[in-house]
Enzyme design. Structure first.
Site, PDB file in Angstrom:
ATOM      1  CG  ASN A  74       7.027   3.373   3.856  1.00  0.00           C
ATOM      2  OD1 ASN A  74       6.596   3.678   2.750  1.00  0.00           O
ATOM      3  ND2 ASN A  74       6.376   3.605   4.970  1.00  0.00           N
ATOM      4  NE  ARG A 111      -0.992   2.606   2.790  1.00  0.00           N
ATOM      5  CZ  ARG A 111      -0.438   3.749   3.181  1.00  0.00           C
ATOM      6  NH1 ARG A 111      -0.436   4.820   2.400  1.00  0.00           N
ATOM      7  NH2 ARG A 111       0.162   3.832   4.360  1.00  0.00           N
ATOM      8  CG  ASP A 112       3.254   4.379   2.909  1.00  0.00           C
ATOM      9  OD1 ASP A 112       2.941   5.251   2.089  1.00  0.00           O
ATOM     10  OD2 ASP A 112       3.815   4.620   3.986  1.00  0.00           O
ATOM     11  CB  CYS A 116       3.109  10.286   0.841  1.00  0.00           C
ATOM     12  SG  CYS A 116       1.420  10.915   0.860  1.00  0.00           S
ATOM     13  CG  HIS A 137       8.241   7.673   4.868  1.00  0.00           C
ATOM     14  ND1 HIS A 137       7.859   7.305   3.591  1.00  0.00           N
ATOM     15  CD2 HIS A 137       7.129   7.516   5.629  1.00  0.00           C
ATOM     16  CE1 HIS A 137       6.577   6.959   3.591  1.00  0.00           C
ATOM     17  NE2 HIS A 137       6.108   7.083   4.820  1.00  0.00           N
TER      18      HIS A 137
HETATM   19  P1  HMG Z   1     -12.564  15.230  -2.398  1.00  0.00           P
HETATM   20  O1  HMG Z   1     -12.269  15.578  -3.818  1.00  0.00           O
HETATM   21  O2  HMG Z   1     -12.531  16.323  -1.407  1.00  0.00           O
HETATM   22  O3  HMG Z   1     -13.917  14.462  -2.133  1.00  0.00           O
HETATM   23  O4  HMG Z   1     -11.547  14.076  -1.987  1.00  0.00           O
HETATM   24  P2  HMG Z   1     -15.271  14.354  -2.833  1.00  0.00           P
HETATM   25  O5  HMG Z   1     -16.193  13.801  -1.822  1.00  0.00           O
HETATM   26  O6  HMG Z   1     -15.613  15.661  -3.509  1.00  0.00           O
HETATM   27  O7  HMG Z   1     -15.029  13.245  -3.958  1.00  0.00           O
HETATM   28  C1  HMG Z   1     -14.251  13.446  -5.121  1.00  0.00           C
HETATM   29  C2  HMG Z   1     -14.412  12.252  -6.011  1.00  0.00           C
HETATM   30  O8  HMG Z   1     -13.851  11.101  -5.382  1.00  0.00           O
HETATM   31  C3  HMG Z   1     -15.866  11.904  -6.296  1.00  0.00           C
HETATM   32  O9  HMG Z   1     -15.900  11.306  -7.578  1.00  0.00           O
HETATM   33  C4  HMG Z   1     -16.167  10.857  -5.262  1.00  0.00           C
HETATM   34  O10 HMG Z   1     -17.205  10.010  -5.637  1.00  0.00           O
HETATM   35  C5  HMG Z   1     -14.860  10.116  -5.195  1.00  0.00           C
HETATM   36  P3  HMG Z   1     -16.493  12.104  -8.848  1.00  0.00           P
HETATM   37  O11 HMG Z   1     -17.913  12.411  -8.487  1.00  0.00           O
HETATM   38  O12 HMG Z   1     -15.634  13.333  -8.976  1.00  0.00           O
HETATM   39  O13 HMG Z   1     -16.309  11.136  -9.967  1.00  0.00           O
HETATM   40  N1  HMG Z   1     -14.625   9.459  -3.904  1.00  0.00           N
HETATM   41  C6  HMG Z   1     -14.153   8.210  -3.799  1.00  0.00           C
HETATM   42  N2  HMG Z   1     -13.832   7.286  -4.713  1.00  0.00           N
HETATM   43  C7  HMG Z   1     -13.369   6.092  -4.259  1.00  0.00           C
HETATM   44  N3  HMG Z   1     -13.230   5.815  -2.956  1.00  0.00           N
HETATM   45  C8  HMG Z   1     -13.543   6.728  -2.009  1.00  0.00           C
HETATM   46  C9  HMG Z   1     -14.025   7.985  -2.426  1.00  0.00           C
HETATM   47  N4  HMG Z   1     -14.425   9.079  -1.762  1.00  0.00           N
HETATM   48  C10 HMG Z   1     -14.779   9.981  -2.675  1.00  0.00           C
HETATM   49  N5  HMG Z   1     -13.378   6.422  -0.731  1.00  0.00           N
HETATM   50  C11 HMG Z   1     -10.826  12.222  -0.656  1.00  0.00           C
HETATM   51  C12 HMG Z   1     -11.529  13.577  -0.666  1.00  0.00           C
HETATM   52  C13 HMG Z   1     -10.543  11.880   0.786  1.00  0.00           C
HETATM   53  C14 HMG Z   1     -11.740  11.201  -1.287  1.00  0.00           C
HETATM   54  C15 HMG Z   1      -9.515  12.344  -1.463  1.00  0.00           C
HETATM   55  O14 HMG Z   1      -8.806  13.446  -1.028  1.00  0.00           O
HETATM   56  C16 HMG Z   1      -8.651  11.118  -1.351  1.00  0.00           C
HETATM   57  O15 HMG Z   1      -9.019  10.058  -1.813  1.00  0.00           O
HETATM   58  N6  HMG Z   1      -7.462  11.257  -0.742  1.00  0.00           N
HETATM   59  C17 HMG Z   1      -6.574  10.123  -0.496  1.00  0.00           C
HETATM   60  C18 HMG Z   1      -5.154  10.530  -0.539  1.00  0.00           C
HETATM   61  C19 HMG Z   1      -4.267   9.354  -0.213  1.00  0.00           C
HETATM   62  O16 HMG Z   1      -4.643   8.217  -0.336  1.00  0.00           O
HETATM   63  N7  HMG Z   1      -3.008   9.643   0.202  1.00  0.00           N
HETATM   64  C20 HMG Z   1      -2.059   8.621   0.508  1.00  0.00           C
HETATM   65  C21 HMG Z   1      -2.341   7.917   1.805  1.00  0.00           C
HETATM   66  S1  HMG Z   1      -1.801   8.810   3.255  1.00  0.00           S
HETATM   67  C22 HMG Z   1      -0.179   8.339   3.447  1.00  0.00           C
HETATM   68  O17 HMG Z   1       0.375   7.700   2.593  1.00  0.00           O
HETATM   69  C23 HMG Z   1       0.532   8.649   4.746  1.00  0.00           C
HETATM   70  C24 HMG Z   1       0.717   7.397   5.606  1.00  0.00           C
HETATM   71  O18 HMG Z   1       1.487   6.415   4.921  1.00  0.00           O
HETATM   72  C25 HMG Z   1       1.411   7.756   6.901  1.00  0.00           C
HETATM   73  C26 HMG Z   1       2.663   8.591   6.712  1.00  0.00           C
HETATM   74  O19 HMG Z   1       3.593   8.192   5.986  1.00  0.00           O
HETATM   75  O20 HMG Z   1       2.713   9.660   7.343  1.00  0.00           O
HETATM   76  C27 HMG Z   1      -0.638   6.773   5.964  1.00  0.00           C
HETATM   77 MG    MG Z   2       3.814   6.470   4.817  1.00  0.00          MG
END
Ligand code: HMG
Ligand code: MG
Length: 285
Positions: free
Chosen positions: A248, A14-15, A239, A208
């Site tokens: 990572n 995933r990450d 990320c 990381h």
């Molecule tokens: P948004 O644009 O504010 O939300 O995104 P929205 O509600 O307006 O939805 C936008 C579109 O996404 C819509 O589709 C929704 O239906 C769809 P459209 O109508 O435009 O075709 N949608 C979804 N589709 C699939 N699954 C869903 C979903 N929700 C809405 N669950 C949102 C808000 C949170 C969805 C967006 O910002 C997002 O998906 N962000 C994820 C970012 C991400 O995954 N980042 C990486 C993970 S974090 C990380 O890696 C850090 C970590 O490892 C720890 C560390 O290292 O610190 C965990």
């Molecule tokens: Mg991470």
């Protein structure tokens, strides 16, 4: 002399893979998870039910969960940013989910298009539903040392977010040094503050290795009682919303290090090295 158990939580599928430029076919992801399942992990994060517009690489997460050979005793985990992601993760058969908050406002907005407060509003129904369904939820706090947008992050900010995630029912809080800015001193200051509000046995280090300090940061965390570390096989990762977030810390390096120190990880290093080769091939190294 054994220093007791220490767990590595594998986050590579995933990450790690979420950040790869090449679209990786589902079969390759399934093969990687299957190889990791043979290595002895208790928990493997292998899916993410986020918007495909935000993280295209995680499209196909349901197919990954459907395609893997589930091994008894292994929990297959998925990220869920909102209720829709939680429902999708459940339908796909994720054994546990993770919600992800940030200690800083800048990263929260860039990563999930929400303030920290709004993120908690999205998480509340997930935690409530998960409690009814008896699905464990893990909580991430990103940017526990520094934010790529807001700069240095105060330990008190991290503690406040960790405390809230724990109070709402997350069974473990993973502390993300998202851009690898941590040094042993800064990690220690952060952990000493967080440890006051969340029992250290419920904390995990998610480091990381941007500047090659992750293993030193793990040593400091061990000295303060942390016994769970996230790592990605082959050092995959980064990320997409954190410029400068290199991979990572590599699982094979963490396992070798912990084992040499005398901790029991219960992992098969040969299987991990084999999975690391697969990961590097997937990345095209
Ligand atoms: P948004 O644009 O504010 O939300 O995104 P929205 O509600 O307006 O939805 C936008 C579109 O996404 C819509 O589709 C929704 O239906 C769809 P459209 O109508 O435009 O075709 N949608 C979804 N589709 C699939 N699954 C869903 C979903 N929700 C809405 N669950 C949102 C808000 C949170 C969805 C967006 O910002 C997002 O998906 N962000 C994820 C970012 C991400 O995954 N980042 C990486 C993970 S974090 C990380 O890696 C850090 C970590 O490892 C720890 C560390 O290292 O610190 C965990
Ligand atoms: Mg991470």
């Amino acid at each position: 002399m054994s220093l007791g158990p220490c767990e590595i939580f594998e986050v590579g599928p995933r990450d790690g893979l979420q950040n790869e430029a090449r679209p990786i076919p589902v079969e390759e992801k399934v093969a990687l998870v299957d190889r990791l399942s043979e290595a002895g992990f208790n928990r493997i994060e292998c899916a993410s039910f986020v918007s495909p517009k935000w993280v295209p690489q995680m499209v196909g997460s349901a197919e990954v969960l459907a395609g893997i050979k589930r091994r008894d005793g292994v929990r297959y985990a998925a990220l869920a940013p909102n209720m829709r992601g939680f429902e999708d993760a459940r339908a796909a058969g994720a054994d546990e989910v993770a919600v992800f908050a940030s200690a800083s406002e800048g990263f929260s907005r860039k990563n999930i298009n929400a303030s920290v407060e709004e993120a908690f509003e999205r998480f509340a129904p997930i935690l409530e539903e998960a409690r009814h369904l008896d699905i464990p939820v893990r909580g991430y706090v990103s940017c526990v040392i520094e934010c790529p947008y807001d700069g240095p992050v105060a330990p008190a900010q991290v503690a406040a977010v960790a405390d809230r995630l724990f109070a709402m029912g997350c069974y473990e809080i993973s502390l993300g040094d998202t851009i690898g800015a941590g040094t042993p001193d800064r990690i220690a200051r952060m952990l000493l503050t967080v440890r006051d509000v969340v029992p250290v046995g419920r904390l995990a280090g998610h480091y990381h290795d941007t500047h090659g300090r992750a293993l030193s940061n793990i040593d400091t965390s061990l000295s303060l009682g942390v016994r769970v570390f996230d790592a990605a096989v082959g050092g995959l990762g980064g990320c997409p919303y954190a410029p400068g977030a290199a991979g990572n810390v590599a699982t094979e390096a963490v396992n070798k290090h912990l084992t040499a120190l005398g901790y029991e990880t219960g992992l098969d290093q040969d299987a991990i090295l084999d999975a690391a080769r697969m990961a590097r091939d997937m990345r095209g190294d």
